[in-house]
Design a protein around this motif. Structure first.
Motif, PDB file in Angstrom:
ATOM      1  N   GLY A 254       0.828  -1.194   0.000  1.00  0.00           N
ATOM      2  CA  GLY A 254       0.000   0.000   0.000  1.00  0.00           C
ATOM      3  C   GLY A 254       0.866   1.248   0.000  1.00  0.00           C
ATOM      4  N   PRO A 255       0.261   2.421  -0.140  1.00  0.00           N
ATOM      5  CA  PRO A 255       1.020   3.658  -0.341  1.00  0.00           C
ATOM      6  C   PRO A 255       1.634   4.272   0.910  1.00  0.00           C
ATOM      7  CG  PRO A 255      -1.325   4.132  -0.330  1.00  0.00           C
ATOM      8  CD  PRO A 255      -1.198   2.631  -0.237  1.00  0.00           C
ATOM      9  N   ALA A 256       1.229   3.844   2.096  1.00  0.00           N
ATOM     10  CA  ALA A 256       1.627   4.564   3.317  1.00  0.00           C
ATOM     11  C   ALA A 256       2.907   4.054   3.961  1.00  0.00           C
ATOM     12  CB  ALA A 256       0.495   4.504   4.342  1.00  0.00           C
ATOM     13  N   ASN A 257       3.470   2.978   3.450  1.00  0.00           N
ATOM     14  CA  ASN A 257       4.620   2.365   4.124  1.00  0.00           C
ATOM     15  C   ASN A 257       5.915   3.082   3.745  1.00  0.00           C
ATOM     16  OD1 ASN A 257       5.972   0.467   5.749  1.00  0.00           O
ATOM     17  ND2 ASN A 257       6.322  -0.889   4.001  1.00  0.00           N
ATOM     18  N   ILE A 258       5.969   4.381   3.984  1.00  0.00           N
ATOM     19  CA  ILE A 258       7.127   5.175   3.597  1.00  0.00           C
ATOM     20  C   ILE A 258       8.263   5.007   4.598  1.00  0.00           C
ATOM     21  CG2 ILE A 258       5.659   6.877   2.474  1.00  0.00           C
ATOM     22  CD1 ILE A 258       6.335   8.770   4.861  1.00  0.00           C
ATOM     23  N   LYS A 259       9.468   5.349   4.153  1.00  0.00           N
ATOM     24  CA  LYS A 259      10.639   5.352   5.023  1.00  0.00           C
ATOM     25  C   LYS A 259      10.935   6.786   5.421  1.00  0.00           C
ATOM     26  CE  LYS A 259      15.385   3.589   5.198  1.00  0.00           C
ATOM     27  NZ  LYS A 259      16.432   2.872   4.416  1.00  0.00           N
ATOM     28  N   VAL A 260      10.996   7.049   6.701  1.00  0.00           N
ATOM     29  CA  VAL A 260      11.261   8.401   7.185  1.00  0.00           C
ATOM     30  C   VAL A 260      12.750   8.686   7.040  1.00  0.00           C
ATOM     31  CG1 VAL A 260      11.245   9.907   9.193  1.00  0.00           C
ATOM     32  CG2 VAL A 260       9.285   8.429   8.743  1.00  0.00           C
ATOM     33  N   THR A 261      13.083   9.543   6.084  1.00  0.00           N
ATOM     34  CA  THR A 261      14.475   9.838   5.769  1.00  0.00           C
ATOM     35  C   THR A 261      14.770  11.328   5.812  1.00  0.00           C
ATOM     36  OG1 THR A 261      14.536   7.901   4.311  1.00  0.00           O
ATOM     37  CG2 THR A 261      16.296   9.508   4.031  1.00  0.00           C
ATOM     38  N   THR A 262      13.799  12.155   5.454  1.00  0.00           N
ATOM     39  CA  THR A 262      13.987  13.605   5.396  1.00  0.00           C
ATOM     40  C   THR A 262      12.962  14.299   6.292  1.00  0.00           C
ATOM     41  OG1 THR A 262      12.417  13.957   3.578  1.00  0.00           O
ATOM     42  CG2 THR A 262      14.685  13.340   2.975  1.00  0.00           C
ATOM     43  N   PRO A 263      13.163  15.592   6.595  1.00  0.00           N
ATOM     44  CA  PRO A 263      12.159  16.324   7.381  1.00  0.00           C
ATOM     45  C   PRO A 263      10.772  16.289   6.746  1.00  0.00           C
ATOM     46  CG  PRO A 263      14.210  17.560   7.339  1.00  0.00           C
ATOM     47  CD  PRO A 263      14.389  16.403   6.386  1.00  0.00           C
ATOM     48  N   PHE A 264      10.702  16.307   5.425  1.00  0.00           N
ATOM     49  CA  PHE A 264       9.405  16.239   4.756  1.00  0.00           C
ATOM     50  C   PHE A 264       8.696  14.924   5.073  1.00  0.00           C
ATOM     51  CE2 PHE A 264       6.774  15.072   1.045  1.00  0.00           C
ATOM     52  CZ  PHE A 264       5.879  16.124   1.064  1.00  0.00           C
ATOM     53  N   ASP A 265       9.459  13.834   5.165  1.00  0.00           N
ATOM     54  CA  ASP A 265       8.858  12.535   5.482  1.00  0.00           C
ATOM     55  C   ASP A 265       8.198  12.552   6.859  1.00  0.00           C
ATOM     56  OD1 ASP A 265       9.821  11.496   3.064  1.00  0.00           O
ATOM     57  OD2 ASP A 265      11.705  10.872   3.989  1.00  0.00           O
ATOM     58  N   LEU A 266       8.788  13.287   7.790  1.00  0.00           N
ATOM     59  CA  LEU A 266       8.170  13.408   9.116  1.00  0.00           C
ATOM     60  C   LEU A 266       6.810  14.087   9.031  1.00  0.00           C
ATOM     61  CD1 LEU A 266      11.173  14.415  11.415  1.00  0.00           C
ATOM     62  CD2 LEU A 266       9.805  12.319  11.589  1.00  0.00           C
ATOM     63  N   ILE A 267       6.707  15.081   8.166  1.00  0.00           N
ATOM     64  CA  ILE A 267       5.425  15.779   7.979  1.00  0.00           C
ATOM     65  C   ILE A 267       4.390  14.817   7.398  1.00  0.00           C
ATOM     66  CG2 ILE A 267       4.267  17.626   6.715  1.00  0.00           C
ATOM     67  CD1 ILE A 267       6.930  19.162   6.818  1.00  0.00           C
ATOM     68  N   VAL A 268       4.806  14.037   6.402  1.00  0.00           N
ATOM     69  CA  VAL A 268       3.900  13.059   5.796  1.00  0.00           C
ATOM     70  C   VAL A 268       3.475  12.016   6.819  1.00  0.00           C
ATOM     71  CG1 VAL A 268       3.678  11.266   4.044  1.00  0.00           C
ATOM     72  CG2 VAL A 268       4.853  13.401   3.491  1.00  0.00           C
ATOM     73  N   ALA A 269       4.439  11.518   7.589  1.00  0.00           N
ATOM     74  CA  ALA A 269       4.131  10.486   8.587  1.00  0.00           C
ATOM     75  C   ALA A 269       3.143  11.007   9.628  1.00  0.00           C
ATOM     76  CB  ALA A 269       5.419  10.024   9.268  1.00  0.00           C
ATOM     77  N   GLU A 270       3.322  12.247  10.052  1.00  0.00           N
ATOM     78  CA  GLU A 270       2.383  12.837  11.023  1.00  0.00           C
ATOM     79  C   GLU A 270       0.982  12.924  10.439  1.00  0.00           C
ATOM     80  OE1 GLU A 270       1.900  16.774  13.894  1.00  0.00           O
ATOM     81  OE2 GLU A 270       3.798  16.363  12.886  1.00  0.00           O
ATOM     82  N   ALA A 271       0.898  13.287   9.164  1.00  0.00           N
ATOM     83  CA  ALA A 271      -0.410  13.385   8.517  1.00  0.00           C
ATOM     84  C   ALA A 271      -1.083  12.017   8.420  1.00  0.00           C
ATOM     85  CB  ALA A 271      -0.251  13.995   7.123  1.00  0.00           C
ATOM     86  N   VAL A 272      -0.312  10.981   8.100  1.00  0.00           N
ATOM     87  CA  VAL A 272      -0.871   9.629   7.992  1.00  0.00           C
ATOM     88  C   VAL A 272      -1.372   9.159   9.352  1.00  0.00           C
ATOM     89  CG1 VAL A 272      -0.330   7.206   7.518  1.00  0.00           C
ATOM     90  CG2 VAL A 272       0.503   8.990   5.979  1.00  0.00           C
ATOM     91  N   LEU A 273      -0.586   9.386  10.398  1.00  0.00           N
ATOM     92  CA  LEU A 273      -0.996   8.964  11.731  1.00  0.00           C
ATOM     93  C   LEU A 273      -2.257   9.702  12.177  1.00  0.00           C
ATOM     94  CD1 LEU A 273       2.513   8.771  13.453  1.00  0.00           C
ATOM     95  CD2 LEU A 273       1.007   6.839  12.885  1.00  0.00           C
ATOM     96  N   SER A 274      -2.345  10.979  11.847  1.00  0.00           N
ATOM     97  CA  SER A 274      -3.541  11.752  12.204  1.00  0.00           C
ATOM     98  C   SER A 274      -4.759  11.229  11.468  1.00  0.00           C
ATOM     99  CB  SER A 274      -3.326  13.239  11.863  1.00  0.00           C
ATOM    100  OG  SER A 274      -2.289  13.799  12.624  1.00  0.00           O
ATOM    101  N   PHE A 275      -4.577  10.865  10.194  1.00  0.00           N
ATOM    102  CA  PHE A 275      -5.670  10.317   9.395  1.00  0.00           C
ATOM    103  C   PHE A 275      -6.152   8.985   9.980  1.00  0.00           C
ATOM    104  CE2 PHE A 275      -7.044   7.438   5.987  1.00  0.00           C
ATOM    105  CZ  PHE A 275      -8.114   8.155   5.465  1.00  0.00           C
ATOM    106  N   ARG A 276      -5.218   8.141  10.418  1.00  0.00           N
ATOM    107  CA  ARG A 276      -5.591   6.846  10.984  1.00  0.00           C
ATOM    108  C   ARG A 276      -6.355   6.986  12.285  1.00  0.00           C
ATOM    109  NH1 ARG A 276       0.059   3.416  10.059  1.00  0.00           N
ATOM    110  NH2 ARG A 276      -0.204   3.083   7.816  1.00  0.00           N
ATOM    111  N   GLU A 277      -6.062   8.034  13.024  1.00  0.00           N
ATOM    112  CA  GLU A 277      -6.732   8.223  14.319  1.00  0.00           C
ATOM    113  C   GLU A 277      -8.036   8.998  14.190  1.00  0.00           C
ATOM    114  OE1 GLU A 277      -3.917  10.006  16.913  1.00  0.00           O
ATOM    115  OE2 GLU A 277      -2.572   8.268  16.919  1.00  0.00           O
ATOM    116  N   ALA A 278      -8.316   9.519  13.001  1.00  0.00           N
ATOM    117  CA  ALA A 278      -9.525  10.335  12.825  1.00  0.00           C
ATOM    118  C   ALA A 278     -10.780   9.479  12.903  1.00  0.00           C
ATOM    119  CB  ALA A 278      -9.439  11.057  11.488  1.00  0.00           C
TER     120      ALA A 278
END
Length: 230
Positions: free
Chosen positions: A206-230
């Motif tokens: 699936g599309p969400a299994n990203i690797k956190v490598t850059t500061p931008f990835d942290l922003i994406v990861a936070e958004a995904v986690l927020s979406f999952r908890e919504a």
């Protein structure tokens, strides 16, 4: 099922002064999210975290905090090497004698859900090596050292390799032994199998299994986690 989490990275591309897995993501270290998903996976019964000695105290503190999520599942510290390949080899040496199959997961893929670990485990227990992956959606260009395009591979045949990756322990050890003998350097364990002509299946993560490598990835990861908890 035994699981090795590769956690011996650095913060170079993140622009930080420490292991990126210890950076905060929604007020918790990146690695804490990875560990929580692994502990919730039904098939995972033993976890080894492979890290650098400089991070040992911080990672052991995370282990202590996470252990109540699954008290019956032991979590062990394993000191890694200077490369991912060396770290996995040390992780394999740290497995219990009874380990027959192993999942290997990059700690920076903190959005992997517990079900993904279970899906990969099911495939390897059925007798096939497998990696989580995702189909490539961009058009990929092969470029020479002058920055000029030399080819456009067929996108329908391209997948981005991810983790977890799952293998029979004895065969994976054999692959690493061959790599040492022949001087191979690889960035993931599936590459060993590829070089040796051994089959490896891909499992769509699936599309969400990203690797956190850059500061931008942290922003994406936070958004995904927020979406999952919504």
């Amino acid at each position: 099922m035994h699981l090795l989490i590769a956690a011996a990275g650095s913060g170079r591309r993140m622009g930080g002064d420490r292991n990126k897995l210890l950076l905060p993501l929604r007020e918790r270290p990146v690695l804490a999210w990875t560990l929580e998903a692994a502990l919730k996976a039904e098939t995972v019964g033993w976890i080894g975290i492979v890290g650098q000695e400089i991070d040992r105290a911080a990672i052991e503190a995370l282990i202590t905090e996470a252990q109540p999520l699954a008290p019956a599942k032991p979590i062990h510290w394993i000191e890694g090497g200077s490369t991912r390949q060396q770290s996995v080899l040390r992780g394999l040496a740290g497995l219990p004698e009874e380990a027959s199959h192993v999942l290997i997961h990059d700690g920076a893929r903190c959005l992997a859900e517990s079900a993904l670990f279970d899906r990969c485990a099911q495939v390897v227990l059925e007798g096939e090596a497998v990696i989580a992956a995702t189909p490539v959606t961009d058009t990929i260009k092969r470029v020479d050292d002058q920055g000029c395009i030399t080819a456009t591979p067929d996108r329908s045949e391209l997948w981005a390799a991810q983790t977890p990756q799952a293998f029979a322990v004895d065969q994976l050890r054999q692959g690493h032994a061959e790599a040492l003998r022949l001087g191979w350097e690889v960035t993931d364990d599936a590459s060993l199998y590829e070089r040796l002509g051994w089959d490896v299946k891909v499992l769509d993560a699936g599309p969400a299994n990203i690797k956190v490598t850059t500061p931008f990835d942290l922003i994406v990861a936070e958004a995904v986690l927020s979406f999952r908890e919504a």
